[in-house]
Design a protein around this motif. Structure first.
Motif, PDB file in Angstrom:
ATOM      1  N   UNK A  56     -32.622 -98.591 -23.888  1.00 16.12           N
ATOM      2  CA  UNK A  56     -32.674 -97.930 -25.194  1.00 16.12           C
ATOM      3  C   UNK A  56     -33.146 -98.875 -26.303  1.00 16.12           C
ATOM      4  N   UNK A  57     -32.645-100.107 -26.292  1.00 17.56           N
ATOM      5  CA  UNK A  57     -32.854-101.016 -27.420  1.00 17.56           C
ATOM      6  C   UNK A  57     -34.108-101.879 -27.322  1.00 17.56           C
ATOM      7  N   UNK A  58     -34.549-102.182 -26.101  1.00 16.06           N
ATOM      8  CA  UNK A  58     -35.673-103.103 -25.938  1.00 16.06           C
ATOM      9  C   UNK A  58     -36.953-102.520 -26.531  1.00 16.06           C
ATOM     10  N   UNK A  59     -37.633-103.345 -27.324  1.00 14.03           N
ATOM     11  CA  UNK A  59     -38.892-102.934 -27.927  1.00 14.03           C
ATOM     12  C   UNK A  59     -38.771-102.342 -29.321  1.00 14.03           C
ATOM     13  N   UNK A  60     -37.545-102.131 -29.802  1.00 12.52           N
ATOM     14  CA  UNK A  60     -37.379-101.632 -31.167  1.00 12.52           C
ATOM     15  C   UNK A  60     -37.901-102.670 -32.152  1.00 12.52           C
ATOM     16  N   UNK A  67     -40.164-107.366 -33.294  1.00 15.01           N
ATOM     17  CA  UNK A  67     -38.835-107.485 -32.703  1.00 15.01           C
ATOM     18  C   UNK A  67     -37.820-106.965 -33.716  1.00 15.01           C
ATOM     19  N   UNK A  68     -36.572-106.983 -33.346  1.00 17.42           N
ATOM     20  CA  UNK A  68     -35.490-106.543 -34.240  1.00 17.42           C
ATOM     21  C   UNK A  68     -34.179-107.102 -33.707  1.00 17.42           C
ATOM     22  N   UNK A  74     -31.029-106.679 -26.750  1.00 15.32           N
ATOM     23  CA  UNK A  74     -31.446-106.158 -25.440  1.00 15.32           C
ATOM     24  C   UNK A  74     -31.992-107.276 -24.561  1.00 15.32           C
ATOM     25  N   UNK A  75     -32.798-108.139 -25.120  1.00 10.23           N
ATOM     26  CA  UNK A  75     -33.349-109.263 -24.342  1.00 10.23           C
ATOM     27  C   UNK A  75     -32.239-110.190 -23.869  1.00 10.23           C
TER      28      UNK A  75
END
Length: 95
Positions: A56-60, A67-68, A74-75
């Motif tokens: 869900x969070x990766x790439x936001x 990044x964010x 997530x990473x």
């Protein structure tokens, strides 16, 4: 329960800590960042499946930074899940 600390880059939060137990996320804490957003993320993820959280969070992205806070969390979770499994209480992960 193992605790991890992510040393972030390029975002407002300077670090993020979290714990994983039985592939569930606990105790997410952001050091800096947008207080309302990071507190909401922390509450939503408590007890959540770590692999699903990464999906869900990766790439936001935040403001075109590429990044964010959520992305770097997530990473960090992804790195923790792929880790060596060493029996130590805290790992420092660099993003």
């Amino acid at each position: 329960m193992q605790t991890y600390t992510v040393q972030t880059q390029g975002i407002c939060a300077k670090a993020i800590s979290f714990s994983i137990e039985n592939e569930k996320i606990h105790n997410v804490k952001f050091f800096g960042g947008c207080p309302g957003n990071t507190l909401a993320i922390s509450k939503l993820l408590e007890g959540y499946d770590a692999k699903k959280a990464v999906e869900i969070l990766k790439g936001n992205d935040c403001g075109g930074r590429g990044t964010s806070c959520a992305d770097q969390l997530a990473c960090g979770i992804e790195q923790a899940l792929a880790g060596s499994g060493a029996e130590i209480s805290e790992h420092k992960l660099n993003i």
